[in-house]
Every structure is written in structure tokens, then in C-alpha cells.
Design an enzyme around this catalytic site. Sequence first.
Site, mmCIF file in Angstrom:
data_model
loop_
_atom_site.group_PDB
_atom_site.id
_atom_site.type_symbol
_atom_site.label_atom_id
_atom_site.label_comp_id
_atom_site.label_asym_id
_atom_site.label_seq_id
_atom_site.Cartn_x
_atom_site.Cartn_y
_atom_site.Cartn_z
ATOM 1 N N ALA A 12 -50.415 50.235 4.082
ATOM 2 C CA ALA A 12 -51.497 49.365 4.099
ATOM 3 C C ALA A 12 -52.759 50.745 3.986
ATOM 4 O O ALA A 12 -53.728 50.126 3.337
ATOM 5 C CB ALA A 12 -51.666 48.608 5.362
ATOM 6 N N ASP A 70 -46.679 60.698 -4.711
ATOM 7 C CA ASP A 70 -46.027 61.447 -3.649
ATOM 8 C C ASP A 70 -46.904 62.623 -3.200
ATOM 9 O O ASP A 70 -47.692 63.173 -3.976
ATOM 10 C CB ASP A 70 -44.784 62.223 -4.104
ATOM 11 C CG ASP A 70 -43.729 62.555 -2.901
ATOM 12 O OD1 ASP A 70 -43.702 62.023 -1.916
ATOM 13 O OD2 ASP A 70 -43.053 63.561 -3.139
#
Length: 201
Positions: A12, A70
Amino acid sequence: MKQKIVFATNNAHKLEEVAAILGDNYEVLSLREIGCDADIPETSDTFAGNAMQKASFVKEHYGYDCFADDSGLEVDALDGAPGVYTARFGTMNGFGDSHDATANIRCLLSKMEGEDNRTCRFRTVIALVQHTEQGLEEHLFEGIVEGKVVTTLRGENGFGYDPVFEVEETGLTFAEMGPEGKNAVSHRARAVARLAEYLKG
């Protein structure tokens, strides 16, 4: 009408950060929102490789244009560690459960005890996989912010390693900045800004 694009995450915090940077032109969907609960492989030893694996998986199996990131912390005194193992650094070294931010920080501070060279950087690589008029395209976007590992936790905001990462250009940890301050300088924000610049043409 907003263009739908998937961000290959259910985090989130990340979704909120990225949606704010991309603005009103895009509806950013999470993996959960497209019904993806697969354990997407991240087997590369580079940020770019892991990001591309995730974005390609979503495009192939769900059809949506997708970007994936990433990110990791690279500490010079630790030869670039934790790097691609940033999220599970603590677990790998016997400091608590998987993806436990407190354990990760304890592990990092333990390894840096007595170390004078505390320089480090946060790096994000975003991979985008999308269909265009020319066919399927893949692109990479990188963001880096230089800093140092501080000796004690500072600040109440943020997540992950934010309380121990002091940004070189501000002298504040990420956790001492509000969301707007962090978004102005963070590695993810810089990578997303390059992604957004590309998407907006």
C-alpha cells in the site's frame, strides 16, 4: 478517461507513492485488484532482472500493461549488501521473521557497528512491459539517492529502512520527512518520474 496500468505490488505504501507521482492520467491497479495472487518469481541477482520478471509475468498471464520495481539498499562497507536481499536481510542473518522491518534494521545496525564508512544508496529499477503500435516493448528506468546509515533511528514517518537512511542532500532520514518531502528526493520517486516522463511522451 484514465489509462489502466498495473503496478506489480500489493504494498500500500508503494502504491500510494507511485499513484501520487503518476497523477490523474493513470489508474494504477495493484496485483490484488486484477485478481493476481500468484507467487511471482524473483530469482535474478539484479534489481533490473527481478523487476522485469515481475512485469513480464503480469503481462503474459493477465494481459495488462505492467510496471514492476525492485529496490534495495546498497551499503559500501558491506560490499553492496543487502542489495536484492534488502527486504529479507534480517531473516537471512537470524534477526526475526521475513520482511520484518525492525529485524532488518537491527541486522543492519549490528553489521555496521564500529564502522566508519557509512555511505550507501537506495536504488530502484522499474521495468515496464507494454503493448504499443510497434508491438511488445520493454523499458527500464532507474532512480538512485545517496546517503549514509545513521547509528540510531530518527523520525516517525515512512517504512522499511527509512529511520536509519540519511539523505545526503537534506541531512534528514527518510523517516524525518513527510510523504511529500520523501517523494521529492526518493529513489523510487526518481525512477517513477522517469517512467512518468516516458508514459506521457
